[in-house]
Design a protein around this motif. Structure first.
Motif, PDB file in Angstrom:
ATOM      1  N   ASP A  81       0.924  -1.175   0.069  1.00  0.00           N
ATOM      2  CA  ASP A  81      -0.213   0.085  -0.098  1.00  0.00           C
ATOM      3  C   ASP A  81       0.850   1.339  -0.020  1.00  0.00           C
ATOM      4  OD1 ASP A  81      -2.094  -1.160  -0.203  1.00  0.00           O
ATOM      5  OD2 ASP A  81      -2.997  -1.121   1.809  1.00  0.00           O
ATOM      6  N   SER A  82       1.585   1.411   1.189  1.00  0.00           N
ATOM      7  CA  SER A  82       2.680   2.644   1.177  1.00  0.00           C
ATOM      8  C   SER A  82       3.678   2.090   2.085  1.00  0.00           C
ATOM      9  CB  SER A  82       1.824   3.583   1.774  1.00  0.00           C
ATOM     10  OG  SER A  82       2.720   4.499   2.357  1.00  0.00           O
ATOM     11  N   THR A  83       4.927   2.205   1.515  1.00  0.00           N
ATOM     12  CA  THR A  83       6.028   1.816   2.477  1.00  0.00           C
ATOM     13  C   THR A  83       6.171   2.673   3.722  1.00  0.00           C
ATOM     14  OG1 THR A  83       7.582   3.980   1.370  1.00  0.00           O
ATOM     15  CG2 THR A  83       7.674   1.551   0.480  1.00  0.00           C
ATOM     16  N   LEU A 107       0.405   0.961  -3.957  1.00  0.00           N
ATOM     17  CA  LEU A 107      -1.032   1.032  -4.335  1.00  0.00           C
ATOM     18  C   LEU A 107      -1.880   2.196  -3.652  1.00  0.00           C
ATOM     19  CD1 LEU A 107      -1.611  -2.905  -3.861  1.00  0.00           C
ATOM     20  CD2 LEU A 107      -0.972  -1.610  -6.061  1.00  0.00           C
ATOM     21  N   LYS A 108      -1.295   2.514  -2.495  1.00  0.00           N
ATOM     22  CA  LYS A 108      -1.666   3.887  -2.014  1.00  0.00           C
ATOM     23  C   LYS A 108      -0.708   4.708  -1.369  1.00  0.00           C
ATOM     24  CE  LYS A 108      -5.882   1.889  -0.462  1.00  0.00           C
ATOM     25  NZ  LYS A 108      -6.616   1.309   0.894  1.00  0.00           N
ATOM     26  N   GLY A 109       0.146   5.093  -2.479  1.00  0.00           N
ATOM     27  CA  GLY A 109       1.494   5.876  -2.157  1.00  0.00           C
ATOM     28  C   GLY A 109       0.948   7.273  -1.697  1.00  0.00           C
ATOM     29  N   ARG A 110       1.542   7.734  -0.336  1.00  0.00           N
ATOM     30  CA  ARG A 110       1.101   9.122   0.012  1.00  0.00           C
ATOM     31  C   ARG A 110       2.024  10.165  -0.056  1.00  0.00           C
ATOM     32  NH1 ARG A 110       0.448   5.987   5.587  1.00  0.00           N
ATOM     33  NH2 ARG A 110       1.369   7.847   6.376  1.00  0.00           N
ATOM     34  N   GLY A 111       1.531  11.419  -0.372  1.00  0.00           N
ATOM     35  CA  GLY A 111       2.174  12.579  -0.683  1.00  0.00           C
ATOM     36  C   GLY A 111       2.093  13.339   0.554  1.00  0.00           C
ATOM     37  N   ARG A 112       2.650  14.585   0.463  1.00  0.00           N
ATOM     38  CA  ARG A 112       2.603  15.572   1.845  1.00  0.00           C
ATOM     39  C   ARG A 112       1.162  16.308   1.524  1.00  0.00           C
ATOM     40  NH1 ARG A 112       5.296  19.858   0.785  1.00  0.00           N
ATOM     41  NH2 ARG A 112       5.214  20.488   2.718  1.00  0.00           N
ATOM     42  N   LEU A 124      12.159   5.637  -7.706  1.00  0.00           N
ATOM     43  CA  LEU A 124      12.547   4.861  -6.312  1.00  0.00           C
ATOM     44  C   LEU A 124      11.823   5.214  -5.128  1.00  0.00           C
ATOM     45  CD1 LEU A 124      14.774   3.309  -4.818  1.00  0.00           C
ATOM     46  CD2 LEU A 124      16.434   5.558  -5.048  1.00  0.00           C
ATOM     47  N   TYR A 125      11.142   4.279  -4.731  1.00  0.00           N
ATOM     48  CA  TYR A 125      10.016   4.600  -3.477  1.00  0.00           C
ATOM     49  C   TYR A 125      10.664   3.710  -2.278  1.00  0.00           C
ATOM     50  CZ  TYR A 125       7.834   5.639  -7.819  1.00  0.00           C
ATOM     51  OH  TYR A 125       7.354   6.198  -9.279  1.00  0.00           O
ATOM     52  N   PHE A 126      10.793   4.468  -1.078  1.00  0.00           N
ATOM     53  CA  PHE A 126      10.960   3.996   0.026  1.00  0.00           C
ATOM     54  C   PHE A 126      11.014   4.581   1.266  1.00  0.00           C
ATOM     55  CE2 PHE A 126      15.206   6.395   1.147  1.00  0.00           C
ATOM     56  CZ  PHE A 126      15.482   6.807  -0.256  1.00  0.00           C
ATOM     57  N   THR A 127      10.815   4.049   2.508  1.00  0.00           N
ATOM     58  CA  THR A 127      10.839   4.899   3.710  1.00  0.00           C
ATOM     59  C   THR A 127      12.093   4.282   4.510  1.00  0.00           C
ATOM     60  OG1 THR A 127       8.480   5.061   3.536  1.00  0.00           O
ATOM     61  CG2 THR A 127       9.444   5.249   5.617  1.00  0.00           C
ATOM     62  N   ILE A 128      12.612   5.236   5.394  1.00  0.00           N
ATOM     63  CA  ILE A 128      13.793   4.649   6.154  1.00  0.00           C
ATOM     64  C   ILE A 128      13.401   5.113   7.518  1.00  0.00           C
ATOM     65  CG2 ILE A 128      14.972   7.054   5.470  1.00  0.00           C
ATOM     66  CD1 ILE A 128      17.673   5.496   6.041  1.00  0.00           C
ATOM     67  N   LYS A 175      12.713  22.131 -11.552  1.00  0.00           N
ATOM     68  CA  LYS A 175      11.811  20.838 -11.513  1.00  0.00           C
ATOM     69  C   LYS A 175      11.999  20.039 -10.310  1.00  0.00           C
ATOM     70  CE  LYS A 175      10.922  21.288 -16.362  1.00  0.00           C
ATOM     71  NZ  LYS A 175      11.178  20.660 -17.717  1.00  0.00           N
ATOM     72  N   LYS A 176      10.873  19.275 -10.005  1.00  0.00           N
ATOM     73  CA  LYS A 176      11.133  18.393  -8.930  1.00  0.00           C
ATOM     74  C   LYS A 176      11.507  17.057  -9.259  1.00  0.00           C
ATOM     75  CE  LYS A 176       7.897  16.866  -5.115  1.00  0.00           C
ATOM     76  NZ  LYS A 176       6.936  17.162  -4.298  1.00  0.00           N
ATOM     77  N   VAL A 177      12.702  16.603  -8.632  1.00  0.00           N
ATOM     78  CA  VAL A 177      13.084  15.270  -8.646  1.00  0.00           C
ATOM     79  C   VAL A 177      12.936  14.473  -7.583  1.00  0.00           C
ATOM     80  CG1 VAL A 177      15.538  15.573  -8.013  1.00  0.00           C
ATOM     81  CG2 VAL A 177      15.224  13.855  -9.827  1.00  0.00           C
TER      82      VAL A 177
HETATM   83  C1  BTN Z   1       5.639  14.917  -1.589  1.00  0.00           C
HETATM   84  O1  BTN Z   1       4.470  14.996  -1.610  1.00  0.00           O
HETATM   85  O2  BTN Z   1       6.317  15.593  -2.271  1.00  0.00           O
HETATM   86  C2  BTN Z   1       6.168  13.609  -0.771  1.00  0.00           C
HETATM   87  C3  BTN Z   1       6.067  12.384  -1.450  1.00  0.00           C
HETATM   88  C4  BTN Z   1       6.542  11.298  -1.028  1.00  0.00           C
HETATM   89  C5  BTN Z   1       6.527  10.017  -1.570  1.00  0.00           C
HETATM   90  C6  BTN Z   1       7.029   8.726  -0.821  1.00  0.00           C
HETATM   91  S1  BTN Z   1       7.345   7.379  -1.838  1.00  0.00           S
HETATM   92  C7  BTN Z   1       7.589   6.462  -0.659  1.00  0.00           C
HETATM   93  C8  BTN Z   1       7.048   6.759   0.606  1.00  0.00           C
HETATM   94  N1  BTN Z   1       5.711   6.155   0.630  1.00  0.00           N
HETATM   95  C9  BTN Z   1       4.747   6.796   0.583  1.00  0.00           C
HETATM   96  O3  BTN Z   1       3.486   6.423   0.563  1.00  0.00           O
HETATM   97  N2  BTN Z   1       5.093   8.191   0.282  1.00  0.00           N
HETATM   98  C10 BTN Z   1       6.525   8.287   0.525  1.00  0.00           C
END
Ligand code: BTN
Length: 307
Positions: A81-83, A107-112, A124-128, A175-177
């Protein structure tokens, strides 16, 4: 075993016999052959001749065993769903600092600000998980360190001059990388954990109409190994989280930001502010000189550069 076979093949710019690999790894030629077959199935192009094996091409994989000494810290998912959710459970259950949760697909990646984060293939999607010895009101130092670590990794690997935009986007030109999300839990005077989630545009296709994002493949004109990006990021982050450098993190961040000195518009859930970004306060908030002559400190929000 797979990682050690790969190390031997990488070190040799030619054919290596099964017997030699077997003796270096103290196992039979048959067992080496079975591992080679598995590597081929995973996408490694390894030619096999009567003289031995030759590594021709490596796929862009993020399996734990590809990370050398860090492999014990890596949790890899083809899809989740989300890391952030996986990492939260791990952190609550005591996983150590520098545990990394990677997903090929979220499947449910989260942004700010409660937005969705679309995890297109090749990114590349990860959480540390981090366990810094800091009071909760200093958590921003960890976010700043992570943004800077990515800037340094991009410079080291590709000679790219990336910049940070408050609060913690990483930009190339305008541009956002990469974007970053952070979550933490704390008691009254000490952070328990800080989880940093990063989404980095590496080999994922940016839609042509998206003028505000860029990926490394597009910029460099070739695909990039995501593992190298992650490893370099982790190395720089480790160095920056060192206590003495963390004390200086604000001044290091200021050297790399494109936000200070500009006219900005900040949009939060409740309000919108326009003014000139003048400084970072002791809690990581952005200090704005507002158009009406007053000033304010903004702790979170979307930041738009207006000039
Ligand atoms: C933003 O809104 O700019 C932050 C985006 C962060 C996305 C990453 S992808 C890995 C991790 N898992 C998530 O669901 N979100 C963060």
């Amino acid at each position: 075993m797979k990682d050690r076979i790969l190390d031997i093949l990488r070190a040799e710019d030619g054919v290596v016999s099964g017997a030699r690999i077997g003796s270096e790894l103290n196992t039979s030629r048959v067992s080496i052959w079975k591992h080679i077959r598995k590597l081929q199935d995973l996408g490694y192009v390894i030619t096999a001749t009567p003289k031995g094996y030759r590594l021709e091409e490596e796929p862009d994989v993020l399996f734990p065993w590809a990370f050398g000494r860090r492999q014990g810290q890596i949790h890899f998912f083809e899809a989740t769903d989300s890391t952030m959710s996986v990492a939260r459970d791990l952190a609550r259950n005591g996983s150590s600092g520098f545990t990394v949760v990677i997903a090929e697909k979220q499947l449910k990646g989260r942004g700010r600000l409660d937005r969705q984060w679309h995890s297109s293939a090749g990114g590349l999607y990860f959480t540390i998980i981090l366990r810094p010895q800091l009071p909760p009101n200093q958590v921003f130092r960890v976010n700043f360190a992570a943004a800077l670590a990515l800037v340094r990794a991009l410079k080291q690997l590709f000679d790219i001059e990336a910049k940070v935009k408050w609060p913690n986007d990483v930009l190339i030109d305008t541009k956002k990388v990469a974007g970053m999300l952070s979550e933490f839990e704390a008691d009254s005077d000490r952070l328990d954990y800080v989880n940093l989630g990063l989404g980095i545009n590496v080999n994922n296709d940016i839609r042509p109409f998206n003028k505000t994002a860029i990926c490394l493949k597009q910029l460099l004109g070739r695909p990039v190994e995501r593992k190298e990006v992650l490893l370099a990021f982790l190395t720089h982050l480790e160095a920056l989280l060192d206590e003495r450098r963390l004390e200086k993190i604000v001044s290091l961040w200021k050297q790399c930001t494109v936000t200070l000195g500009r006219r900005v518009r900040i949009v939060t859930r409740q309000a919108e502010f326009s003014g000139r970004a003048v400084d970072i306060d002791p809690h990581g908030a952005l200090l704005l000189a507002l158009d009406d002559g007053t000033s304010t400190a903004v702790h979170y929000g979307d930041c738009f550069h207006e000039e």
